[in-house]
Design an enzyme around this catalytic site. Structure first.
Site, PDB file in Angstrom:
ATOM      1  N   HIS A 286      -8.127  -4.922  -1.110  1.00  0.00           N
ATOM      2  CA  HIS A 286      -6.615  -4.286  -0.628  1.00  0.00           C
ATOM      3  C   HIS A 286      -6.308  -4.697   0.756  1.00  0.00           C
ATOM      4  O   HIS A 286      -7.249  -4.904   1.569  1.00  0.00           O
ATOM      5  CB  HIS A 286      -7.274  -2.725  -0.575  1.00  0.00           C
ATOM      6  CG  HIS A 286      -5.795  -1.742  -0.465  1.00  0.00           C
ATOM      7  ND1 HIS A 286      -4.980  -1.715  -1.199  1.00  0.00           N
ATOM      8  CD2 HIS A 286      -5.516  -1.284   0.948  1.00  0.00           C
ATOM      9  CE1 HIS A 286      -3.868  -0.697  -0.729  1.00  0.00           C
ATOM     10  NE2 HIS A 286      -3.959  -0.619   0.453  1.00  0.00           N
TER      11      HIS A 286
ATOM     12  N   ASP B 181      -9.932  -3.628  -5.325  1.00  0.00           N
ATOM     13  CA  ASP B 181      -9.178  -2.632  -4.647  1.00  0.00           C
ATOM     14  C   ASP B 181      -9.496  -1.360  -5.627  1.00  0.00           C
ATOM     15  O   ASP B 181      -9.102  -1.444  -6.866  1.00  0.00           O
ATOM     16  CB  ASP B 181      -7.736  -3.096  -4.730  1.00  0.00           C
ATOM     17  CG  ASP B 181      -6.754  -2.074  -4.045  1.00  0.00           C
ATOM     18  OD1 ASP B 181      -7.389  -0.990  -3.519  1.00  0.00           O
ATOM     19  OD2 ASP B 181      -5.583  -2.303  -3.919  1.00  0.00           O
TER      20      ASP B 181
ATOM     21  N   SER C 284       0.821  -0.944   0.182  1.00  0.00           N
ATOM     22  CA  SER C 284       0.077   0.177  -0.005  1.00  0.00           C
ATOM     23  C   SER C 284       0.827   0.927  -0.143  1.00  0.00           C
ATOM     24  O   SER C 284       1.709   1.676  -0.961  1.00  0.00           O
ATOM     25  CB  SER C 284      -0.897  -0.209   1.216  1.00  0.00           C
ATOM     26  OG  SER C 284      -1.852   0.900   1.218  1.00  0.00           O
TER      27      SER C 284
END
Length: 307
Positions: free
Chosen positions: A281, A251, A153
């Site tokens: 995600h 995501d 991320s």
């Protein structure tokens, strides 16, 4: 592919995001409360907390040694958390799995968080730890081969940006970059990527939450138009190390990660992009107990040349 049923069970009990402002202190405490005790974590040969001396100061690091050996490849890992949350503890599981599956010694970086630390403090700390690892290879047991960077991320954002900083500095020791569902474009205009619209609601991370989650970083001085803040905006991606980019089907950030992989290939960089079907995600932090998602760590191992 439909949303994985085990993920659907978990998401079904979560309230939708309302896009409201976030209290970073409360969010960090809530994350910390979910950290499993040490006796429940994946066992390794050794785990050591220490500090890395960098031009930005002393940076906490946690070093994971997977097994007893004469030497190791090194992997420097940057945790996710939208630049304002996450820690050595909250992402301890990812670091342990990376060490176990790849056989590399993993150096996890406890960089400073926004908003308390203004941009570019955290980014400079991350880059500084990579240089520190190279400079201290003998004490770390480095075999002189792989010196990879990895991040999930926002940590993937740092990994991509660090490779660019190294390229511009003429530091050529970074061998691989591993970007796990990376955030590489902090311009959250929903017209930019279909995944921002298609995966906008109901999948954990929601599009409306992206701005408030990343506001701490942006408001501290990180300009989304700057290629060190949004690595996908770098015009010349040539000369960067080979990349493995793992994305999740459900995501909002999926398309920017996959576009970054295409742009790397167009620039002559070896880049593999793999989309994990049915995933959301953060699936490695939240759902790596599901076998088909835990397999991502073996994919990283293969990419680094061990598997």
């Amino acid at each position: 592919m439909t949303l994985h049923p085990e993920i659907a069970k978990v998401l079904g009990g979560l309230p939708p995001s309302d896009g409201a402002p976030i209290d970073p202190v409360r969010a960090r405490a809530a994350e910390q409360a979910q950290v499993p005790p040490p006796e429940e974590r994946l066992p390794l040969h050794a785990v050591e907390d220490t500090t890395a001396t960098t031009p930005s100061g002393e940076v906490p690091v946690r070093i994971y040694t997977p097994a007893e050996a004469d030497s190791y490849g090194l992997l420097v890992y940057f945790h996710g958390g939208a630049f304002f949350s996450g820690s050595l503890d909250t992402h301890d599981g990812i670091a342990r799995s990376l060490a176990r599956e790849t056989g590399h010694k993993v150096v996890s970086v406890g960089y400073s968080l926004a908003p308390e630390a203004a941009y570019p403090t955290a980014l400079q700390e991350c880059y500084g730890v990579v240089r520190w690892a190279a400079d201290n290879g003998e004490s770390l047991g480095w075999d002189g081969g792989n010196l990879a960077v990895a991040g999930d991320s926002s940590g993937g954002n740092f990994a991509a940006a660090v490779t660019a900083m190294a390229r511009d500095d003429g530091f050529d020791r970074i061998s691989h970059q591993v970007l796990l569902y990376p955030s590489v474009d902090l311009d959250f205009d929903t017209d930019r990527y279909a995944s921002l619209r298609d995966n906008a609601e109901g999948y954990g991370l929601e599009t409306r939450a992206l701005k408030p989650h990343n506001a701490f970083y942006i408001d501290s001085g990180a300009d989304p138009a700057d290629p060190l803040v949004s690595p996908i905006k770098r015009e010349d991606l040539s000369g960067l190390p080979p990349a493995l980019i793992l994305t999740a089907e459900y995501d909002p950030l999926r398309d920017e990660g996959e576009l970054y992989g295409r742009r790397l290939r167009e620039a002559g960089v070896e880049a593999e992009v793999r989309r994990y079907g049915g995933a959301t995600h953060g699936f490695l932090a939240l759902f790596s107990w599901i076998p088909e998602y835990h397999a991502a760590f073996a994919e990283v191992s293969r990419f680094l040349g061990r598997g």
